[in-house]
Design a protein around this motif. Structure first.
Motif, PDB file in Angstrom:
ATOM      1  N   LEU A 547       5.407 -42.285 -54.646  1.00 28.60           N
ATOM      2  CA  LEU A 547       5.931 -42.967 -53.461  1.00 28.60           C
ATOM      3  C   LEU A 547       5.475 -42.230 -52.210  1.00 28.60           C
ATOM      4  CD1 LEU A 547       9.569 -43.655 -54.762  1.00 28.60           C
ATOM      5  CD2 LEU A 547       7.609 -45.225 -54.759  1.00 28.60           C
ATOM      6  N   SER A 548       5.050 -43.003 -51.195  1.00 28.78           N
ATOM      7  CA  SER A 548       4.423 -42.356 -50.031  1.00 28.78           C
ATOM      8  C   SER A 548       5.165 -42.583 -48.714  1.00 28.78           C
ATOM      9  CB  SER A 548       2.977 -42.851 -49.894  1.00 28.78           C
ATOM     10  OG  SER A 548       2.931 -44.259 -49.841  1.00 28.78           O
ATOM     11  N   SER A 549       6.322 -43.267 -48.753  1.00 27.15           N
ATOM     12  CA  SER A 549       7.081 -43.468 -47.516  1.00 27.15           C
ATOM     13  C   SER A 549       8.571 -43.550 -47.830  1.00 27.15           C
ATOM     14  CB  SER A 549       6.642 -44.752 -46.801  1.00 27.15           C
ATOM     15  OG  SER A 549       7.077 -45.893 -47.520  1.00 27.15           O
ATOM     16  N   HIS A 550       9.370 -43.320 -46.798  1.00 25.53           N
ATOM     17  CA  HIS A 550      10.815 -43.402 -46.968  1.00 25.53           C
ATOM     18  C   HIS A 550      11.223 -44.833 -47.341  1.00 25.53           C
ATOM     19  CE1 HIS A 550      15.008 -42.340 -46.393  1.00 25.53           C
ATOM     20  NE2 HIS A 550      15.162 -43.425 -45.646  1.00 25.53           N
ATOM     21  N   GLU A 551      10.536 -45.815 -46.780  1.00 24.38           N
ATOM     22  CA  GLU A 551      10.842 -47.211 -47.072  1.00 24.38           C
ATOM     23  C   GLU A 551      10.585 -47.525 -48.558  1.00 24.38           C
ATOM     24  OE1 GLU A 551      10.508 -46.559 -42.959  1.00 24.38           O
ATOM     25  OE2 GLU A 551       8.939 -46.239 -44.488  1.00 24.38           O
ATOM     26  N   GLU A 552       9.490 -46.989 -49.089  1.00 24.70           N
ATOM     27  CA  GLU A 552       9.197 -47.195 -50.513  1.00 24.70           C
ATOM     28  C   GLU A 552      10.269 -46.552 -51.391  1.00 24.70           C
ATOM     29  OE1 GLU A 552       5.336 -45.857 -51.659  1.00 24.70           O
ATOM     30  OE2 GLU A 552       4.265 -47.470 -50.647  1.00 24.70           O
ATOM     31  N   LEU A 553      10.719 -45.378 -50.988  1.00 21.43           N
ATOM     32  CA  LEU A 553      11.747 -44.677 -51.741  1.00 21.43           C
ATOM     33  C   LEU A 553      13.050 -45.478 -51.771  1.00 21.43           C
ATOM     34  CD1 LEU A 553      12.871 -42.215 -53.248  1.00 21.43           C
ATOM     35  CD2 LEU A 553      13.285 -41.121 -51.015  1.00 21.43           C
ATOM     36  N   VAL A 554      13.470 -45.964 -50.597  1.00 18.78           N
ATOM     37  CA  VAL A 554      14.715 -46.739 -50.515  1.00 18.78           C
ATOM     38  C   VAL A 554      14.600 -48.034 -51.334  1.00 18.78           C
ATOM     39  CG1 VAL A 554      16.216 -48.053 -48.947  1.00 18.78           C
ATOM     40  CG2 VAL A 554      15.398 -45.779 -48.281  1.00 18.78           C
ATOM     41  N   ALA A 555      13.442 -48.676 -51.262  1.00 19.33           N
ATOM     42  CA  ALA A 555      13.225 -49.908 -52.030  1.00 19.33           C
ATOM     43  C   ALA A 555      13.276 -49.630 -53.525  1.00 19.33           C
ATOM     44  CB  ALA A 555      11.881 -50.531 -51.655  1.00 19.33           C
ATOM     45  N   ASN A 556      12.728 -48.481 -53.939  1.00 16.59           N
ATOM     46  CA  ASN A 556      12.750 -48.122 -55.352  1.00 16.59           C
ATOM     47  C   ASN A 556      14.176 -47.863 -55.834  1.00 16.59           C
ATOM     48  OD1 ASN A 556      12.587 -45.735 -57.569  1.00 16.59           O
ATOM     49  ND2 ASN A 556      10.807 -47.089 -57.764  1.00 16.59           N
ATOM     50  N   LEU A 557      14.958 -47.174 -54.992  1.00 15.02           N
ATOM     51  CA  LEU A 557      16.355 -46.921 -55.351  1.00 15.02           C
ATOM     52  C   LEU A 557      17.113 -48.239 -55.475  1.00 15.02           C
ATOM     53  CD1 LEU A 557      17.291 -43.829 -53.111  1.00 15.02           C
ATOM     54  CD2 LEU A 557      16.580 -43.859 -55.498  1.00 15.02           C
ATOM     55  N   LYS A 558      16.870 -49.156 -54.557  1.00 13.94           N
ATOM     56  CA  LYS A 558      17.559 -50.447 -54.580  1.00 13.94           C
ATOM     57  C   LYS A 558      17.219 -51.228 -55.851  1.00 13.94           C
ATOM     58  CE  LYS A 558      18.285 -54.699 -51.946  1.00 13.94           C
ATOM     59  NZ  LYS A 558      17.910 -55.496 -50.758  1.00 13.94           N
ATOM     60  N   ALA A 559      15.930 -51.231 -56.223  1.00 19.56           N
ATOM     61  CA  ALA A 559      15.485 -51.962 -57.415  1.00 19.56           C
ATOM     62  C   ALA A 559      16.139 -51.407 -58.675  1.00 19.56           C
ATOM     63  CB  ALA A 559      13.968 -51.905 -57.536  1.00 19.56           C
ATOM     64  N   ASN A 560      16.389 -50.112 -58.687  1.00 22.40           N
ATOM     65  CA  ASN A 560      17.001 -49.475 -59.850  1.00 22.40           C
ATOM     66  C   ASN A 560      18.518 -49.342 -59.723  1.00 22.40           C
ATOM     67  OD1 ASN A 560      14.818 -48.392 -61.887  1.00 22.40           O
ATOM     68  ND2 ASN A 560      13.953 -48.106 -59.826  1.00 22.40           N
ATOM     69  N   CYS A 561      19.077 -49.988 -58.671  1.00 17.88           N
ATOM     70  CA  CYS A 561      20.531 -49.965 -58.437  1.00 17.88           C
ATOM     71  C   CYS A 561      21.065 -48.539 -58.322  1.00 17.88           C
ATOM     72  CB  CYS A 561      21.282 -50.710 -59.532  1.00 17.88           C
ATOM     73  SG  CYS A 561      20.927 -52.470 -59.518  1.00 17.88           S
ATOM     74  N   VAL A 562      20.289 -47.689 -57.682  1.00 14.96           N
ATOM     75  CA  VAL A 562      20.719 -46.304 -57.463  1.00 14.96           C
ATOM     76  C   VAL A 562      21.214 -46.200 -56.021  1.00 14.96           C
ATOM     77  CG1 VAL A 562      20.004 -43.881 -57.437  1.00 14.96           C
ATOM     78  CG2 VAL A 562      19.014 -45.467 -59.126  1.00 14.96           C
ATOM     79  N   PRO A 563      22.478 -45.852 -55.804  1.00 13.40           N
ATOM     80  CA  PRO A 563      22.995 -45.775 -54.433  1.00 13.40           C
ATOM     81  C   PRO A 563      22.254 -44.708 -53.634  1.00 13.40           C
ATOM     82  CG  PRO A 563      24.549 -44.790 -55.985  1.00 13.40           C
ATOM     83  CD  PRO A 563      23.500 -45.464 -56.810  1.00 13.40           C
ATOM     84  N   THR A 564      21.939 -45.020 -52.374  1.00 11.32           N
ATOM     85  CA  THR A 564      21.187 -44.055 -51.553  1.00 11.32           C
ATOM     86  C   THR A 564      21.972 -42.764 -51.336  1.00 11.32           C
ATOM     87  OG1 THR A 564      22.029 -45.167 -49.570  1.00 11.32           O
ATOM     88  CG2 THR A 564      19.837 -45.818 -50.358  1.00 11.32           C
ATOM     89  N   GLU A 565      23.292 -42.836 -51.517  1.00  8.74           N
ATOM     90  CA  GLU A 565      24.117 -41.623 -51.373  1.00  8.74           C
ATOM     91  C   GLU A 565      23.714 -40.530 -52.355  1.00  8.74           C
ATOM     92  OE1 GLU A 565      26.950 -45.057 -50.216  1.00  8.74           O
ATOM     93  OE2 GLU A 565      25.182 -44.713 -51.498  1.00  8.74           O
ATOM     94  N   ILE A 566      23.002 -40.907 -53.420  1.00  8.16           N
ATOM     95  CA  ILE A 566      22.629 -39.922 -54.435  1.00  8.16           C
ATOM     96  C   ILE A 566      21.778 -38.795 -53.852  1.00  8.16           C
ATOM     97  CG2 ILE A 566      20.485 -41.067 -55.185  1.00  8.16           C
ATOM     98  CD1 ILE A 566      21.145 -40.248 -58.052  1.00  8.16           C
ATOM     99  N   MET A 567      21.062 -39.114 -52.755  1.00  9.26           N
ATOM    100  CA  MET A 567      20.132 -38.120 -52.187  1.00  9.26           C
ATOM    101  C   MET A 567      20.855 -36.887 -51.651  1.00  9.26           C
ATOM    102  SD  MET A 567      17.053 -40.356 -50.486  1.00  9.26           S
ATOM    103  CE  MET A 567      17.982 -41.468 -49.457  1.00  9.26           C
ATOM    104  N   ASN A 568      22.161 -36.997 -51.451  1.00 10.40           N
ATOM    105  CA  ASN A 568      22.930 -35.839 -50.950  1.00 10.40           C
ATOM    106  C   ASN A 568      24.022 -35.421 -51.935  1.00 10.40           C
ATOM    107  OD1 ASN A 568      21.654 -35.672 -48.281  1.00 10.40           O
ATOM    108  ND2 ASN A 568      22.612 -37.680 -47.948  1.00 10.40           N
ATOM    109  N   MET A 569      23.892 -35.841 -53.200  1.00  8.16           N
ATOM    110  CA  MET A 569      24.974 -35.597 -54.151  1.00  8.16           C
ATOM    111  C   MET A 569      24.761 -34.357 -55.011  1.00  8.16           C
ATOM    112  SD  MET A 569      26.180 -39.358 -55.509  1.00  8.16           S
ATOM    113  CE  MET A 569      27.343 -40.339 -54.547  1.00  8.16           C
TER     114      MET A 569
END
Length: 596
Positions: A547-569
């Motif tokens: 993954l090469s951008s923050h937008e790609e990362l967020v989209a990947n998390l969404k597709a896998n139903c991973v809450p973005t809050e995980i990045m600080n957990m």
């Protein structure tokens, strides 16, 4: 009411019944699964005068023929097929069909000096002290006088009286008695099943499908024996396409039938999404064709039962065999079978490991065949079959004993527009409470084969989602190419912090992830490995993920139903993470379902 009679019969009488068809042993109702040593031991027990158990037969009901006369029913062998088949093989020299569907002869040798039985082998064939095949001795074609004389000619040193006594005992084996329990013809199938279970010391449950198969195979008048063989061969071919050559080489008569023409396509088919067993095939064929779900009804109909008058009529039996034959043809039809599988795959169920309910799959095929028969347009059929299959899986509709539900559903589908019935079931069982409370709660499990998790994975396949932190590799690739499920909160990390297996193996903690990415994630808490990923994106290197951008990362998390809050957990956030992810997974499944 006396439900059975118990009688002792000579073995030769039993074998006469088998040869004449009075007792029906379906040719491939069940392949002969005994090994030859068990046949040898049975002969030894009979020779020694030991009991060999009971045979259980169920008499077919008497049927009224078209000319008004009554046809006396045959006996169907319910228990004891292996013993009776062993007797016909050893004493009559008949062929048996083994586990690989090969026709073989089992030859049992006898040594009159040692009074010992053995399976024929090359050493025995060279040893004159052995009679290489007892079938030749007990057939009656050779007198005992000639038998003794021939034996003494090649073994002159042995005691003539000893040999004569041993041969007399050998040829008297068919005169030994065997117990036959004959069940009354007017018993219903449920009672027969209960009797079988109670009387069989091993407690083997004989299913109603087994009774149905015996019933089919024992009827030669309407070619039930050929129909039964077709069912077996189709199921065998579906798993082993190479079995095609065996049929051609060893069963030329069957190879000329319409049934074989209908299943030829399987010789080059390697799809394993739906490998039906005979119970599946008969259930689908029966339910789709007769609009009934209880196989006990099939047994009754094949017997010619008139449900109104409670009598048995030949015309009903003939009609029932014809309808069942058509149902089997419909099941085997290449176009039907492949289009049905295409529909299931288009719903995201691309691998057999995503399908844990064979009954849900069976009824989906019943629905497909039924809607075709009702002339529903193909676009609607595709949507209805996908929805009903997923609905069945999510609600566990056919788990446990499915027959009553099959029976209810097929009658509804036959008697009213399917869209009405589907809407009624959705409104009743897929309410907002289901999606918002019941389903997230069902996702609270550590069972990786959970039907809810499989539906979630199917939703990812349908959406063409990428694997967790993958730029290009699809979830469908990881499933079909046997990729691995990994933990979002790494297992070692949770284990080292005292969580047990049921806690760290939650399916809300599971995700399809490339192994090389998983290795780089290691056993770090999410907060730490996401810091690596965000740093990599900022530095434009790809050490962990493509993954090469923050937008790609967020989209990947969404597709896998991973809450973005995980990045600080960290560890203390694990329970909150599970709750958040279950809600996201449930929401994705809901959107997926209503898109079908």
């Amino acid at each position: 009411m006396q439900k059975y009679s118990v009688n002792q019969h000579l073995i030769e009488t039993l074998l006469t019944w088998v040869k004449s068809g009075e007792i029906a042993i379906p040719e491939i109702q069940r392949p002969f699964v005994w090994d030859s040593s068990k046949v040898r031991d049975l002969m030894d027990s009979l020779y020694q005068g030991f009991p060999v158990g009971y045979v259980i037969a169920w008499r077919n009901p008497n049927v009224r023929l078209k000319d008004g006369s009554m046809s006396e029913g045959k006996k169907i062998l319910i228990d004891g097929q292996q013993r009776v088949t062993a007797l016909t093989a050893a004493l009559l020299g008949e062929y048996v069909v083994d586990k690989t569907y090969q026709r073989v002869k089992i030859k049992i040798a006898f040594n009159p000096i040692l009074e010992k039985f053995e399976v024929q082998n090359p050493a025995i064939l060279k040893d004159s002290s052995w009679i290489p095949n007892i079938a030749e001795a007990v057939s009656g074609e050779i007198s005992i006088l000639k038998l003794v004389r021939n034996y003494l000619a090649v073994n002159p040193e042995v005691d003539e009286d000893l040999v004569e006594r041993a041969f007399t005992n050998l040829i008297n084996i068919p005169k030994k008695q065997i117990g036959i329990i004959e069940l009354s013809h007017d018993l219903d199938i449920e009672t027969v099943t209960e009797i079988f279970i109670r009387i069989n010391s091993k407690g083997v449950v004989l299913s109603q499908a087994d009774f149905a198969m015996s019933k089919i195979a024992s009827n030669t008048e309407y070619q039930g024996n050929v129909l039964r063989k077709a069912i077996d061969y189709f199921c065998h071919l579906a798993i082993s396409p190479e079995f095609y050559k065996h049929i051609v080489d060893n069963d030329p008569d069957f190879a000329k039938t319409d049934f074989f023409a209908k299943m030829k396509w399987l010789k080059s088919e390697n799809e394993d999404l739906y490998d039906p067993e005979y119970t599946d095939l008969i259930r689908v064929a029966f339910t789709s064709q007769f609009n009934r779900g209880r196989l006990s009804d099939l047994v009754s109909l094949l017997s010619g039962r008139n449900f109104e008058t409670r009598s048995f009529e030949d015309a009903i039996a003939e009609q029932s065999f014809e309808k069942l034959k058509q149902g089997v043809f419909n099941f085997m039809n290449e176009t039907h079978f492949k289009r049905f599988l295409m529909i299931i795959k288009s719903a995201g169920f691309i691998s057999p490991k995503l399908i844990r309910s064979q009954n849900a799959l069976n009824f989906a095929y019943i629905l497909y065949l039924k809607l075709r028969e009702l002339n529903v347009n193909s676009v609607s059929i595709e949507s209805y079959v996908k929805r009903w299959f997923v609905f069945s899986v999510l609600t566990g509709r056919y788990s446990g004993s499915p027959e009553s539900v099959f029976d209810f559903d097929i009658k509804q589908i036959h008697n009213r527009p399917f869209d009405e019935y589907l809407k009624e079931k959705e409104e009743g069982e897929l309410s907002e409470a289901f999606w918002n409370a019941s389903l997230p709660q069902s996702l609270d499990t550590s069972v990786a084969s959970s039907p809810y998790f499989n539906v979630f994975l199917a939703s990812q396949v349908k959406a063409n989602d990428r694997g967790f932190l993958s730029k290009d590799v699809m979830v469908s690739d990881l499933i079909s190419l046997r990729g691995d499920i990994h933990h979002l909160f790494p297992r070692d990390f949770l284990k080292k912090n005292g969580l047990d297996r049921s806690k760290y193996n939650q399916i809300a903690n599971y995700v399809y992830m490339q192994s090389e990415i998983n290795i780089k994630v290691g056993n770090k808490p999410p907060k730490d490995y996401f810091e690596l990923i965000t740093n990599q994106i900022a530095a434009e290197n790809k050490l962990v993920s493509g993954l090469s951008s923050h937008e790609e990362l967020v989209a990947n998390l969404k597709a896998n139903c991973v809450p973005t809050e995980i990045m600080n957990m960290n560890l203390e956030d694990y329970q909150e993470f599970l709750i958040l992810r279950r809600k996201l997974m449930a929401q994705k499944i809901k959107e997926y379902y209503f898109s079908l």
